[in-house]
Design a protein around this motif. Structure first.
Motif, PDB file in Angstrom:
ATOM      1  N   VAL A  36       0.905  -1.380  -0.227  1.00 45.95           N
ATOM      2  CA  VAL A  36       0.036  -0.007  -0.059  1.00 45.95           C
ATOM      3  C   VAL A  36       0.698   1.235  -0.059  1.00 45.95           C
ATOM      4  CG1 VAL A  36      -1.932  -1.148   1.044  1.00 45.95           C
ATOM      5  CG2 VAL A  36      -0.166   0.098   2.358  1.00 45.95           C
ATOM      6  N   THR A  37       0.256   2.358  -0.281  1.00 44.31           N
ATOM      7  CA  THR A  37       0.650   3.596  -0.260  1.00 44.31           C
ATOM      8  C   THR A  37      -0.236   4.526   0.425  1.00 44.31           C
ATOM      9  OG1 THR A  37       1.949   5.393  -1.138  1.00 44.31           O
ATOM     10  CG2 THR A  37      -0.041   4.611  -2.502  1.00 44.31           C
ATOM     11  N   LEU A  38       0.048   5.585   0.891  1.00 44.17           N
ATOM     12  CA  LEU A  38      -0.709   6.876   1.528  1.00 44.17           C
ATOM     13  C   LEU A  38      -0.868   7.810   0.816  1.00 44.17           C
ATOM     14  CD1 LEU A  38      -2.081   7.310   4.121  1.00 44.17           C
ATOM     15  CD2 LEU A  38       0.105   8.294   4.914  1.00 44.17           C
ATOM     16  N   ARG A  39      -1.890   8.171   0.465  1.00 46.62           N
ATOM     17  CA  ARG A  39      -2.280   9.276  -0.442  1.00 46.62           C
ATOM     18  C   ARG A  39      -3.617  10.248   0.239  1.00 46.62           C
ATOM     19  NH1 ARG A  39      -2.504   5.884  -6.144  1.00 46.62           N
ATOM     20  NH2 ARG A  39      -0.208   5.731  -6.152  1.00 46.62           N
ATOM     21  N   LYS A  40      -3.217  11.587   0.773  1.00 46.69           N
ATOM     22  CA  LYS A  40      -4.174  12.267   1.273  1.00 46.69           C
ATOM     23  C   LYS A  40      -5.156  11.453   2.540  1.00 46.69           C
ATOM     24  CE  LYS A  40      -4.596  15.148  -2.852  1.00 46.69           C
ATOM     25  NZ  LYS A  40      -5.475  15.575  -3.808  1.00 46.69           N
TER      26      LYS A  40
END
Length: 383
Positions: free
Chosen positions: A27-31
């Motif tokens: 996963v990545t973190l966006r906003k």
């Protein structure tokens, strides 16, 4: 349980989560949202970090929204079930290595442990004697230098030389295997202490994420759980003192290096740690990477090179200056963990790593290893 105060909205973060009825996902973190970016090109964190440009891959992969970061934090608890949505450690197939005795303060505490034979009741008297001779004279020493060799001779003459001083100021760093690939726990999980230990502490550290060719690609936070009594009895017990069920915590995410954040930021990072006990006890600590005795790049070079390869890359704990001596249970007994202690490690840009302490025999068993991961990925059509 929030991470927002120590995360950079412009940073590129990658991690791993468990998705119910699916398994481990990148996963990545966006906003503030968790985005699943698992692909055939990068089904594991190992594969992502081996790409020619991991940063571009993360930024260019659309992915699938899963939940908010706040929701993930709130459900990542020590009592989470095996199939519950939760944080995982951000590494998977990488070797988990660690460097010891890289700060002068913790180096002196290792000497004290050794001379106390793992008995905390003897530590105060030995600490006074050792500090009286050595003082702060080791703080500015460059390991392996001519001056370090001179100090070694002086300490030997005072019968104060130790194997810990050898790796602290000698030419060779201490690099050991902290845990097996796939065995680290993530943010919110339990961290484990061997039930035979009665003198132990957390070790808040920065951990580098490195590719198989030695490239340093990013960093996260780590807790290198330490059993002072067991290692103090004999350095040959390091494996038992360091590698137990749930004894290595990593997370919450790896922040990939880019033009905004890199190794120089790690070199000047400050870590804060708080221990909150169920008994009302609280202890705070602070660690500054500016006081590290060996440069992080040198530690990586001593870990991986012509002498040793890691085809799946490696995570490298950089060591800590934190060695608590405050009395908790009795005067002169120093600090040791109690079950249900909540340990919070934080630094700007890397977030917070929060874990709850319990015996390694009571922490969730490690059942999902490398073979399970491979079968899972094959079943999902990712291999």
């Amino acid at each position: 349980m929030t991470l927002h105060q120590n995360l950079d909205e412009n940073g590129v973060y990658v991690g791993r989560i468990w998705r119910p009825d699916t398994g481990p996902c990148l996963v990545t973190l966006r906003k503030g949202r968790i985005i699943d970016i698992t692909t055939k090109a990068a089904p594991t964190m190992r594969d992502l970090l081996e790409l020619p440009d991991p940063l571009a891959h993360v930024q260019n992969t659309t992915g699938t929204p899963v939940c908010t970061l706040e929701e993930l934090d709130n459900i990542s608890r020590p009592d989470a079930g095996e199939n519950d949505l939760r944080h995982l450690a951000p590494s998977d197939l990488q070797a988990i290595k660690a460097c010891g005795v890289t700060f002068a303060r913790s180096m002196l505490e290792r000497v004290i442990e050794e001379r106390a034979g793992g008995d905390p009741a003897r530590a105060d008297a030995i600490r006074a004697k050792v500090s009286g001779v050595i003082g702060d004279s080791l703080r500015e020493l460059v390991p392996g230098s001519v001056e370090a060799a001179r100090v070694k001779s002086v300490l030997q003459a005072e019968n104060l030389w130790s194997q810990y001083l050898e790796v602290g100021i000698g030419p060779d760093a201490e690099v050991f295997t902290k845990a097996q690939p796939m065995s680290a726990v993530g943010h919110g999980a339990a961290v484990g202490l061997h039930p035979s230990s009665s003198w132990n502490n957390p070790e808040p550290e920065i951990v580098l994420a490195c590719a198989s060719d030695g490239r340093i690609l990013g960093a996260c936070l780590g807790n290198d759980v330490n059993l002072r009594d067991i290692e103090g009895r004999s350095a040959l017990l390091l494996g038992k003192a360091k590698d137990n069920n749930a004894s290595a915590a990593l997370g919450p995410f790896i922040r990939l290096f880019d033009d905004r954040f890199g190794l120089d930021d790690i070199r000047k990072a400050d870590l804060d740690m708080t221990i909150d006990g169920a008994d009302g006890f609280q202890l705070t600590g602070h660690s500054s990477m500016r006081e590290i005795s060996r440069d992080p790049a040198d530690l990586v070079a001593q870990t991986c090179g012509a002498h040793h390869q890691y085809p799946d890359g490696f995570m490298l704990y950089l060591g800590t200056m934190f060695a608590p001596v405050a009395d908790r249970d009795a005067k002169g007994a120093g600090f040791t963990h109690h079950a249900q202690d909540r340990v919070t490690i934080s630094t700007a840009g890397l977030g917070q790593l929060v874990n709850t302490v319990m015996c390694s025999t009571k922490a969730p068993r490690w059942n999902f290893g490398t073979s399970a991961l491979m079968r899972n990925l094959v079943g999902r059509g990712l291999l």
